[in-house]
Design a protein around this motif. Structure first.
Motif, PDB file in Angstrom:
ATOM      1  N   SER A 129      35.006  43.268  32.764  1.00  0.00           N
ATOM      2  CA  SER A 129      35.881  42.566  33.721  1.00  0.00           C
ATOM      3  C   SER A 129      36.196  43.468  34.908  1.00  0.00           C
ATOM      4  CB  SER A 129      37.184  42.148  33.042  1.00  0.00           C
ATOM      5  OG  SER A 129      36.940  41.231  32.008  1.00  0.00           O
ATOM      6  N   PRO A 130      35.920  43.036  36.125  1.00  0.00           N
ATOM      7  CA  PRO A 130      36.220  43.857  37.319  1.00  0.00           C
ATOM      8  C   PRO A 130      37.705  44.233  37.396  1.00  0.00           C
ATOM      9  CG  PRO A 130      34.805  42.008  37.903  1.00  0.00           C
ATOM     10  CD  PRO A 130      35.237  41.763  36.490  1.00  0.00           C
ATOM     11  N   VAL A 131      38.583  43.302  37.021  1.00  0.00           N
ATOM     12  CA  VAL A 131      40.023  43.566  37.080  1.00  0.00           C
ATOM     13  C   VAL A 131      40.379  44.741  36.172  1.00  0.00           C
ATOM     14  CG1 VAL A 131      42.258  42.647  36.358  1.00  0.00           C
ATOM     15  CG2 VAL A 131      40.747  41.262  37.776  1.00  0.00           C
ATOM     16  N   ILE A 132      39.834  44.754  34.971  1.00  0.00           N
ATOM     17  CA  ILE A 132      40.116  45.827  34.020  1.00  0.00           C
ATOM     18  C   ILE A 132      39.532  47.140  34.518  1.00  0.00           C
ATOM     19  CG2 ILE A 132      39.840  46.604  31.640  1.00  0.00           C
ATOM     20  CD1 ILE A 132      41.630  44.181  31.921  1.00  0.00           C
ATOM     21  N   ASP A 133      38.311  47.075  35.049  1.00  0.00           N
ATOM     22  CA  ASP A 133      37.649  48.290  35.549  1.00  0.00           C
ATOM     23  C   ASP A 133      38.467  48.926  36.661  1.00  0.00           C
ATOM     24  OD1 ASP A 133      35.624  50.189  35.660  1.00  0.00           O
ATOM     25  OD2 ASP A 133      34.595  49.124  37.284  1.00  0.00           O
ATOM     26  N   SER A 134      39.010  48.087  37.545  1.00  0.00           N
ATOM     27  CA  SER A 134      39.795  48.598  38.666  1.00  0.00           C
ATOM     28  C   SER A 134      41.092  49.259  38.182  1.00  0.00           C
ATOM     29  CB  SER A 134      40.106  47.457  39.631  1.00  0.00           C
ATOM     30  OG  SER A 134      40.912  47.899  40.691  1.00  0.00           O
ATOM     31  N   SER A 172      40.462  52.602  36.262  1.00  0.00           N
ATOM     32  CA  SER A 172      40.109  53.728  37.133  1.00  0.00           C
ATOM     33  C   SER A 172      41.346  54.405  37.714  1.00  0.00           C
ATOM     34  CB  SER A 172      39.199  53.251  38.276  1.00  0.00           C
ATOM     35  OG  SER A 172      37.996  52.731  37.757  1.00  0.00           O
ATOM     36  N   LEU A 173      42.409  53.624  37.939  1.00  0.00           N
ATOM     37  CA  LEU A 173      43.644  54.184  38.505  1.00  0.00           C
ATOM     38  C   LEU A 173      44.335  55.149  37.542  1.00  0.00           C
ATOM     39  CD1 LEU A 173      45.149  50.965  40.175  1.00  0.00           C
ATOM     40  CD2 LEU A 173      44.011  52.882  41.331  1.00  0.00           C
ATOM     41  N   GLU A 174      44.144  54.939  36.241  1.00  0.00           N
ATOM     42  CA  GLU A 174      44.851  55.750  35.235  1.00  0.00           C
ATOM     43  C   GLU A 174      43.898  56.563  34.370  1.00  0.00           C
ATOM     44  OE1 GLU A 174      48.416  55.706  34.329  1.00  0.00           O
ATOM     45  OE2 GLU A 174      48.534  55.010  36.390  1.00  0.00           O
TER      46      GLU A 174
END
Length: 849
Positions: A194-199, A202-204
């Motif tokens: 899922s792109p949302v999860i990947d994004s 990556s932040l954390e």
């Protein structure tokens, strides 16, 4: 002598044989009693508690290397009912005789009596059944050992197990672990669909517990799974679960390294009869509905009243009983915000903190009106507690002063007083008790009585003229409490009336931290019967009376050759005004003056107005957590406000040269104390507990001493158990007064607690501490703290304790002894009080710390 030695040796051998046979009394001939586990790690014997605790079977618990629990179990009759029936039928006429003496039913019931079947049952439940070696359980232990070392990076470990006989029906189990070399993480790859999860990930990513180069540890992987889940669910990913995080590991045995793949696939959704993948989405809250006065969720559509307040819709099955702000202020789930587990948890805590609802529940449903399918409706269900409660109660109590007491209490509670979730409680209580520490000339058992009334008003918010939300946020669950109480104590003593009032704030700045701020804490103590002082403080009276026999005394002060209570007061005045042959330089003059000063101090009325702030931290996770610490720190200041008021009134000074307010000398002091408790869990219900305490109260301004109610004492069941309460100190003075207290206290306790068998526990303890006078009007060096040299006056009490755990409370009694007594001369202080005849018995409920 030789014959006696032979007899002693023979008795010892016979006793050893009897003891040895008794342990295997309930062990079948073909079985073995487990007496020892041995674990060898790479050919070295391992005694680590955390490793030994992995074993499924443990030998029977021992106390002083003796299995009391097993012995108690073996002593119980295995089948008391059958034994009773066999006893009844052993003689033909026994049943007939018993039936004539009692009745057939009573004879039958006799088999269920405590001494026939109840006592053996109690002995079995309290004791421990023999731990018989079970090969299947040993195999499970072997698997657990292998799993433990696998999870700590020793992937290719090997574990073997053997059972060996060590005597008649006794055996030991030996486990041998060859760990091999540990494996380390070489590379980390991620696979997120899922792109949302990947994004978001990556932040954390830098906060990951899985790091390249670290030795493999399963715990880190488990913590990382929880971290990812918590982070995503607090940032709107409603459907995410821990099971969505998966790991793959590829091992390279030649270099003991592994590559890790972190996999987060799209979620599976059921459509018709098949499962399809769907990317995760971030959800926002589109509605927040609050249902009150309902008994179940099914009643959510049975509403008679509703209102909208700040994007919240409140429904009620009857007339709405609460002001909307009272409820919505406790809710952190807001329209337009992302879905967050943190907001849900805070809302549940905050609603519970209102104390007007039973078990609030929250459900989320997807908003069908949202075409993007990324909105949630939050429904909050609140069931009101009863508005009025009448609670009568009666208790049997014990304390350091009151050996036995009976107290009764009637309390009336009114919830939602002003429709903003306030709670008002009005209570009345009475107490009668018995104390051997108070004078009791008529030998009355109940020589203490007390009654009082108290009113409490609690607000689930900060009540203050200035807005404090920027400092104390609503996430901190603040409360405001206002209490006022009046008690009247009618003892064979001084008798007191006590008026108290408290206005304080409580809040939780972060998890496991609590702060309490007493804005105002007022106490007024009035002594009603000061002329009875020497009937209560008999030690002081006896000292004066003995001295009066030596020095010339006014005959009007005597009756039958002894001082009257009024005469004792006159004798003190005569000594201090030169009416006797005593001179100020005489030691007895100082003793009499000290008794007089103490009497004046204890019979004076007290007016205390203080403010205090208390910080408390407790890391205890739950009731079963025995590996934690807690710290409590408090700073209190008294008298400053009263001093300002007194300056405006210009009342005359009293006979001590101090200011008064309404004719009463007010107290002025600053006080600080720290209380630290630490527990270490050694497994098998063995715990080491430690407590350290330090407190100092310094009088200043309008006071030369600390009020009795704010001073420190030493000794008792929760303090130094080698001394009775109030009997230790100050310093090396020897506790010559009836109630010894001072304004400086140091205390340290260490206690090793262990299980004896069943619900029986024991403990070895050592208590160190004392009290001293410092910065006040006491100058005698036997009483005062004089720098490092006064550490020689730290008393040491030690002993053994016995406890029985009733699940909902623990009953304990401790046998305390004076191991080091500072009241004795230096060189004669150690172990002079360790004697059975000098045992100090301390009874208590629950553990001392």
């Amino acid at each position: 002598m030789r014959n006696n030695l032979s007899k002693i040796t023979l008795l010892f051998v016979i006793g050893t044989i009897i003891y040895s046979c008794s342990l295997v009394k309930r062990v079948p001939e073909s079985e073995k009693l487990l007496v020892k586990n041995e674990i060898y790690i790479n050919d070295k014997l391992n005694k680590e508690e955390r490793v030994n605790n992995l074993l499924v079977q443990q030998p029977n618990t021992k106390f002083l290397n003796y299995p009391f629990g097993l012995t108690l179990y073996n002593a119980a009759k295995p089948n008391p009912d059958s034994s009773y029936q066999a006893w009844l039928n052993k003689k033909p006429n026994r049943i007939k005789r018993l039936n004539r003496l009692l009745s057939a039913k009573q004879v039958e019931r006799l088999g269920n009596s405590f001494f026939v079947s109840g006592l053996p049952k109690f002995m079995k439940e309290t004791g421990e059944a023999p731990v018989i070696i079970d090969e299947k359980k040993a195999e499970r232990s072997k698997e657990r050992l292998s799993g433990f070392y696998y999870n700590n990076g020793f992937i290719r470990n090997k574990v073997t197990m053997s059972i060996d006989s060590v005597g008649d029906r006794r055996g030991k189990i030996t486990y041998k672990v060859v760990t091999g070399k540990p494996y380390f993480i070489d590379s980390i790859f991620k696979f997120i669909e899922s792109p949302v999860i990947d994004s978001l990930y990556s932040l954390e990513e830098k906060k990951s517990f899985i790091r390249k180069g670290d030795q493999y540890n399963f715990t880190n992987f488990d913590i990382e799974r929880k971290r990812i889940t918590q982070y995503l669910r607090n940032n709107g990913v409603y459907h995410f679960q821990e099971s969505n995080v998966k790991y793959d590991a590829i091992y390279n045995d030649s270099i003991q390294k592994m590559n890790v793949n972190i996999k987060i696939e799209d979620r599976l959704v059921k459509k018709d009869d098949e499962l399809i993948k769907r990317p995760f989405s971030i959800y926002k809250i589109s509605q927040v509905n609050i249902f009150t006065n309902n008994t179940s969720k099914k009643e959510s559509n049975q509403v008679n009243d509703s209102t909208t307040y700040k994007n919240f819709t409140i429904y009620s099955s009857g007339k709405l009983k609460y002001k909307p702000k009272a409820i919505t202020n406790a809710i952190f789930i807001e329209k337009g915000n992302l879905f967050s587990d943190k907001d849900r948890t805070l809302t549940l805590k905050s609603l519970s903190n209102l104390k007007v609802f039973n078990y609030p529940t929250i459900e989320y449903i997807e908003d069908q009106n949202d075409t993007t399918k990324t909105s949630l409706i939050a429904n909050i269900y609140l069931i009101s507690k009863p508005k009025f409660i009448w609670q009568p109660s009666i208790d049997v109590t014990t304390s350091d002063i009151q050996e036995f007491g009976i107290s009764a209490r009637m309390a009336f509670t009114w919830r939602n007083l002003f429709k903003r979730a306030e709670t008002f409680e009005l209570s009345a209580r009475g107490n009668i008790g018995s104390s051997k520490d108070l004078a009791n000339p008529n030998d009355v058992f109940f020589n203490i009585s007390e009654y009082g009334v108290e009113a409490k008003l609690s607000f689930p918010r900060i009540v203050f003229p200035i807005n404090t939300k920027s400092i104390i946020k609503k996430e901190m669950l603040p409360t405001t409490n206002a209490n006022i109480g009046l008690t009247s104590q009618r003892n064979i003593g001084l008798d007191k009336e006590n008026l108290t009032g408290v206005f304080n704030y409580n809040w939780i700045p972060k998890e496991k931290h609590t702060i309490r701020f007493d804005l105002l804490n007022i106490q007024f103590i009035k002594n009603l019967n000061p002329e009875n002082y020497f009937n209560v403080y008999t030690s002081s009276y006896n000292t004066l009376n003995n001295l009066a026999q030596i020095y010339n005394v006014d005959p009007t002060n005597l009756e039958n050759g002894n001082l009257t209570t009024e005469g004792a007061v006159n004798f003190i005045d005569d000594v201090q005004t030169g009416g006797t042959s005593l001179l100020p330089s005489d030691p007895d003059y100082k003793i009499i003056r000290s008794i007089g000063e103490r009497r004046e101090r204890l019979i004076e009325n007290n007016l205390i107005l203080s403010s205090a702030i208390t910080f408390f931290r407790n890391t205890k996770a739950n009731l079963l957590d025995n590996n934690f610490y807690s710290i409590k720190a408090k700073i209190e200041s008294s008298g400053n406000v009263l001093s300002l008021i007194a300056n405006t009134k210009n009342e005359p000074l009293n006979e001590n040269g101090n200011k008064t307010l309404f004719g009463i000398e007010y107290s002025q002091y600053i006080k600080g104390e720290v209380d630290y408790i630490k527990h270490w869990d050694f497994g098998k219900k063995n715990t080491l507990a430690m407590r350290a305490f330090a407190g100092l109260a310094v009088p200043y301004g309008n006071a030369q001493s600390i009020p009795f109610s704010r001073s420190y004492f030493s000794g008792g069941s929760n303090d130094n158990r080698g001394w009775q309460a109030y009997s230790l100190g100050p310093g090396r003075s020897g506790g010559i007064n009836d109630f010894n207290e001072a304004n400086l206290k140091l205390a340290y306790s260490l206690e090793y607690r262990f299980r004896v068998g069943g619900n029986f526990y024991s403990a070895f303890f050592a208590d160190i501490g004392n009290i001293w006078n410092v910065f006040d009007n006491i100058t005698d060096k036997d009483y005062t703290f004089n720098g490092f040299s006064s550490f020689e006056d730290l008393a040491v009490g030690s002993g053994i304790g016995f406890r029985y755990d009733f699940d909902f409370f623990v009953f304990r009694f401790d046998l305390g002894y004076k191991a080091y007594d500072p009241a004795r001369e230096i060189g004669d202080r150690w172990l002079k009080g360790v004697n059975f005849s000098k045992t100090v018995l301390n009874f208590g409920i629950n553990y001392p710390f």
